[in-house]
Design an enzyme around this catalytic site. Sequence first.
Site, PDB file in Angstrom:
ATOM      1  N   GLU A 162     -13.979  14.358  30.888  1.00  0.00           N
ATOM      2  CA  GLU A 162     -14.576  13.038  30.767  1.00  0.00           C
ATOM      3  C   GLU A 162     -15.672  13.016  29.706  1.00  0.00           C
ATOM      4  O   GLU A 162     -16.266  14.048  29.397  1.00  0.00           O
ATOM      5  CB  GLU A 162     -15.182  12.616  32.110  1.00  0.00           C
ATOM      6  CG  GLU A 162     -14.112  12.343  33.162  1.00  0.00           C
ATOM      7  CD  GLU A 162     -14.673  12.097  34.559  1.00  0.00           C
ATOM      8  OE1 GLU A 162     -14.045  11.333  35.288  1.00  0.00           O
ATOM      9  OE2 GLU A 162     -15.719  12.661  34.908  1.00  0.00           O
ATOM     10  N   CYS A 210     -21.921  11.099  25.464  1.00  0.00           N
ATOM     11  CA  CYS A 210     -22.109  12.352  26.204  1.00  0.00           C
ATOM     12  C   CYS A 210     -20.738  13.010  26.316  1.00  0.00           C
ATOM     13  O   CYS A 210     -19.814  12.422  26.871  1.00  0.00           O
ATOM     14  CB  CYS A 210     -22.673  11.988  27.587  1.00  0.00           C
ATOM     15  SG  CYS A 210     -22.730  13.367  28.736  1.00  0.00           S
ATOM     16  N   CYS A 230     -16.464  23.567  35.133  1.00  0.00           N
ATOM     17  CA  CYS A 230     -17.676  24.302  34.768  1.00  0.00           C
ATOM     18  C   CYS A 230     -17.799  25.542  35.650  1.00  0.00           C
ATOM     19  O   CYS A 230     -17.550  25.474  36.849  1.00  0.00           O
ATOM     20  CB  CYS A 230     -18.910  23.419  34.957  1.00  0.00           C
ATOM     21  SG  CYS A 230     -20.451  24.217  34.432  1.00  0.00           S
ATOM     22  N   CYS A 284     -23.819  25.127  39.898  1.00  0.00           N
ATOM     23  CA  CYS A 284     -25.076  24.538  40.391  1.00  0.00           C
ATOM     24  C   CYS A 284     -24.770  23.765  41.677  1.00  0.00           C
ATOM     25  O   CYS A 284     -23.843  22.953  41.721  1.00  0.00           O
ATOM     26  CB  CYS A 284     -25.694  23.617  39.335  1.00  0.00           C
ATOM     27  SG  CYS A 284     -26.140  24.466  37.817  1.00  0.00           S
ATOM     28  N   CYS A 303     -24.481  19.754  41.750  1.00  0.00           N
ATOM     29  CA  CYS A 303     -23.731  19.064  40.691  1.00  0.00           C
ATOM     30  C   CYS A 303     -22.268  18.879  41.071  1.00  0.00           C
ATOM     31  O   CYS A 303     -21.602  19.832  41.494  1.00  0.00           O
ATOM     32  CB  CYS A 303     -23.844  19.879  39.399  1.00  0.00           C
ATOM     33  SG  CYS A 303     -22.919  19.162  38.035  1.00  0.00           S
ATOM     34  N   GLY A 321     -19.136  21.121  31.723  1.00  0.00           N
ATOM     35  CA  GLY A 321     -19.138  22.455  31.141  1.00  0.00           C
ATOM     36  C   GLY A 321     -20.499  22.925  30.661  1.00  0.00           C
ATOM     37  O   GLY A 321     -21.471  22.165  30.608  1.00  0.00           O
ATOM     38  N   GLU A 322     -20.546  24.209  30.308  1.00  0.00           N
ATOM     39  CA  GLU A 322     -21.768  24.830  29.798  1.00  0.00           C
ATOM     40  C   GLU A 322     -21.556  25.123  28.307  1.00  0.00           C
ATOM     41  O   GLU A 322     -20.857  26.086  27.957  1.00  0.00           O
ATOM     42  CB  GLU A 322     -22.053  26.110  30.605  1.00  0.00           C
ATOM     43  CG  GLU A 322     -23.154  26.990  30.046  1.00  0.00           C
ATOM     44  CD  GLU A 322     -24.436  26.241  29.671  1.00  0.00           C
ATOM     45  OE1 GLU A 322     -24.970  25.482  30.485  1.00  0.00           O
ATOM     46  OE2 GLU A 322     -24.892  26.420  28.529  1.00  0.00           O
ATOM     47  N   SER A 340     -27.425  20.633  25.858  1.00  0.00           N
ATOM     48  CA  SER A 340     -28.084  20.964  27.122  1.00  0.00           C
ATOM     49  C   SER A 340     -27.467  22.227  27.716  1.00  0.00           C
ATOM     50  O   SER A 340     -26.249  22.386  27.736  1.00  0.00           O
ATOM     51  CB  SER A 340     -27.913  19.787  28.090  1.00  0.00           C
ATOM     52  OG  SER A 340     -28.550  20.069  29.315  1.00  0.00           O
ATOM     53  N   HIS A 400     -35.052  22.470  36.209  1.00  0.00           N
ATOM     54  CA  HIS A 400     -34.891  21.951  37.579  1.00  0.00           C
ATOM     55  C   HIS A 400     -35.708  22.640  38.667  1.00  0.00           C
ATOM     56  O   HIS A 400     -35.546  22.334  39.858  1.00  0.00           O
ATOM     57  CB  HIS A 400     -33.421  21.945  38.015  1.00  0.00           C
ATOM     58  CG  HIS A 400     -32.492  21.224  37.100  1.00  0.00           C
ATOM     59  ND1 HIS A 400     -32.888  20.262  36.213  1.00  0.00           N
ATOM     60  CD2 HIS A 400     -31.143  21.329  36.926  1.00  0.00           C
ATOM     61  CE1 HIS A 400     -31.835  19.811  35.539  1.00  0.00           C
ATOM     62  NE2 HIS A 400     -30.773  20.431  35.950  1.00  0.00           N
ATOM     63  N   ASN A 449     -28.966  11.850  41.161  1.00  0.00           N
ATOM     64  CA  ASN A 449     -27.900  10.898  41.493  1.00  0.00           C
ATOM     65  C   ASN A 449     -27.165  11.433  42.709  1.00  0.00           C
ATOM     66  O   ASN A 449     -26.505  12.464  42.631  1.00  0.00           O
ATOM     67  CB  ASN A 449     -26.924  10.776  40.322  1.00  0.00           C
ATOM     68  CG  ASN A 449     -27.599  10.182  39.099  1.00  0.00           C
ATOM     69  OD1 ASN A 449     -28.178   9.116  39.163  1.00  0.00           O
ATOM     70  ND2 ASN A 449     -27.550  10.909  37.988  1.00  0.00           N
ATOM     71  N   CYS A 455     -25.469  11.453  35.268  1.00  0.00           N
ATOM     72  CA  CYS A 455     -25.594  12.912  35.174  1.00  0.00           C
ATOM     73  C   CYS A 455     -25.073  13.585  36.438  1.00  0.00           C
ATOM     74  O   CYS A 455     -25.445  13.200  37.544  1.00  0.00           O
ATOM     75  CB  CYS A 455     -27.044  13.314  35.016  1.00  0.00           C
ATOM     76  SG  CYS A 455     -27.822  12.632  33.588  1.00  0.00           S
TER      77      CYS A 455
HETATM   78  N1  SAH Z   1     -24.219  22.866  31.703  1.00  0.00           N
HETATM   79  C1  SAH Z   1     -25.183  22.155  30.910  1.00  0.00           C
HETATM   80  C2  SAH Z   1     -24.702  20.781  30.492  1.00  0.00           C
HETATM   81  C3  SAH Z   1     -24.570  19.799  31.643  1.00  0.00           C
HETATM   82  S1  SAH Z   1     -25.704  18.548  31.397  1.00  0.00           S
HETATM   83  C4  SAH Z   1     -26.513  22.111  31.645  1.00  0.00           C
HETATM   84  O1  SAH Z   1     -26.573  22.599  32.760  1.00  0.00           O
HETATM   85  O2  SAH Z   1     -27.489  21.655  31.082  1.00  0.00           O
HETATM   86  C5  SAH Z   1     -25.692  17.696  32.909  1.00  0.00           C
HETATM   87  C6  SAH Z   1     -27.083  17.582  33.456  1.00  0.00           C
HETATM   88  O3  SAH Z   1     -27.053  16.819  34.683  1.00  0.00           O
HETATM   89  C7  SAH Z   1     -27.666  18.932  33.826  1.00  0.00           C
HETATM   90  O4  SAH Z   1     -29.036  18.923  33.555  1.00  0.00           O
HETATM   91  C8  SAH Z   1     -27.420  18.963  35.314  1.00  0.00           C
HETATM   92  O5  SAH Z   1     -28.220  19.905  35.951  1.00  0.00           O
HETATM   93  C9  SAH Z   1     -27.721  17.537  35.704  1.00  0.00           C
HETATM   94  N2  SAH Z   1     -27.195  17.137  36.999  1.00  0.00           N
HETATM   95  C10 SAH Z   1     -26.209  17.701  37.707  1.00  0.00           C
HETATM   96  N3  SAH Z   1     -26.000  17.014  38.854  1.00  0.00           N
HETATM   97  C11 SAH Z   1     -26.869  15.985  38.847  1.00  0.00           C
HETATM   98  C12 SAH Z   1     -27.119  14.899  39.731  1.00  0.00           C
HETATM   99  N4  SAH Z   1     -26.401  14.732  40.813  1.00  0.00           N
HETATM  100  N5  SAH Z   1     -28.101  14.039  39.414  1.00  0.00           N
HETATM  101  C13 SAH Z   1     -28.793  14.169  38.248  1.00  0.00           C
HETATM  102  N6  SAH Z   1     -28.576  15.148  37.365  1.00  0.00           N
HETATM  103  C14 SAH Z   1     -27.633  16.052  37.663  1.00  0.00           C
END
Ligand code: SAH
Length: 348
Positions: free
Chosen positions: A93, A108, A115, A119, A122, A162-163, A192, A217, A291, A334
Site C-alpha cells: 500500500e 507515503c 515487515c 513492533c 503496529c 517495511g523497514e 523513517s 517511541h 492510531n 501511520c
Molecule cells: N519501519 C520504518 C518505517 C515505518 S514508518 C519505521 O519503523 O520507522 C511507520 C511509522 O508509524 C513508524 O514510526 C511506526 O512506529 C508508526 N506506527 C506504527 N503503528 C502505529 C500506530 N498504530 N499509530 C501511530 N503510529 C504507528
Amino acid sequence: MENKVILVGKSIEELESFMIENNQSKYRARQVYNRLYIKPAKDIDSMTDLPVKTREMLKEKTQLCSISIKDKQVSKDGTIKFLFELQDGCCVEAVLMRFDNRANLTACISTQVGCPMGCDFCATAKLGFTRNLDTDEIIQQIFLIQSDTGLKVTNIVYMGQGEPLLNFDSLINSIKIFREHFQVGARRITVSTCGIIPSINKLADLNFQSTLAISLHAPNQEIRETIMPVAKKYKFNGLISALKQYTEKTKRRVTIEYVLMSNINDSVENAKELAAAISKLKSNVNLIVYNQNEKSHYKKPKKEAVQKFKYILEASGKKVTIRLERGNDIDAACGQLSLKMKTQKNCN
Ligand code: SAH
C-alpha cells in the site's frame, strides 16, 4: 506477463538508445521521458503526442510499469490509499496526503511486502515479512500515484510498509531516481527507520542529504525493548550515539518520531527522560498520537498528556510538532497499512 522493457525509471540517455535501436528518431525519447515524469501518461495509447507507429512499437516491446493499481480508497479528509499488486501477486500500500493550506502533496510509500520488525503496536507487523521490493517497484508507486491522479507529488516519505534500511540498495537507488527524473529535491524526501544502526552508519558515510527520521517511541532501553523487538539487537544508547555521529558527519538534523500510547510512554517522567536522552542530539521531535486498531491492546493518549509531553520537550529547547492524523477512516494512518482491502490470495 512477457519480459518487456519497463519504461518508468529510465533516464533520457537510456530512452534515446532504446529509440535508436528500434529505428525511431532520437528526439522521440524526450517525448516519452515527459510522459513518464512531467505529465505522466496512464498508458501508452494516451501518449498521443507520439506517432501511432511509435506507440505500436512501444506497446509491443515495452510496458510502463510492472505493478498495477488494484484498489483505491478516498478518505473524508482527501487522503487516498492505493493498493498495488506486484507481478508475483503480492500487494503493498501507499498513501497520498494533502495538508490543508499547503501546496505540498506528500506520498507515503512502501519498501517491503509486509515487515520483519515485529513492533508490538503496529498493524503492518502482523502481516509478517514476505520480501523486499526492488527499485522499480518502489519508484513505480510514485509514477502510478501521479498518473492516476494527474497531481505532482512534492514530498516523499518512506513510511509505508517495511523497514527501508533493510532494503538499503533499492532505497538509495530509488532516491537517486526520484531526485534525477521525478524532480523531487533531497530535502523533500524523508526516510523513517526503527533504528538499524549499521545502516545508519552507512548513510552517514554516504553523507545522506535527505531527512532521516527515527521511530524511537521510548525514552529508554527498558520501555523500548518491550514494544520494539529491534531494541534487543540495537540498544537505545548505541542508537543515540550512532545518530550523534550521523548528525556530525552529514550536518543534518534528525527527526525523532515518538508515538504516544496511553500508560506506556506518555507520562511526564517519560517526557523528561526523553528530553534528557536527546538533549545533545541535533534533532526535532515529531509526536504521533497512537492510531488505535481493533486488534491492538494499546490505547490513544489523553489530549492533556499530549500537550504536557510537547510542553516539556519544548521547554528543553526542542522544536516539536504533532503529526496530523490523516486517512484514519480508511486505515491509511501511520501503522494501519495492513492490506485490509486486499482481496486476492496471499502471495506466499
Ligand atoms: N519501519 C520504518 C518505517 C515505518 S514508518 C519505521 O519503523 O520507522 C511507520 C511509522 O508509524 C513508524 O514510526 C511506526 O512506529 C508508526 N506506527 C506504527 N503503528 C502505529 C500506530 N498504530 N499509530 C501511530 N503510529 C504507528
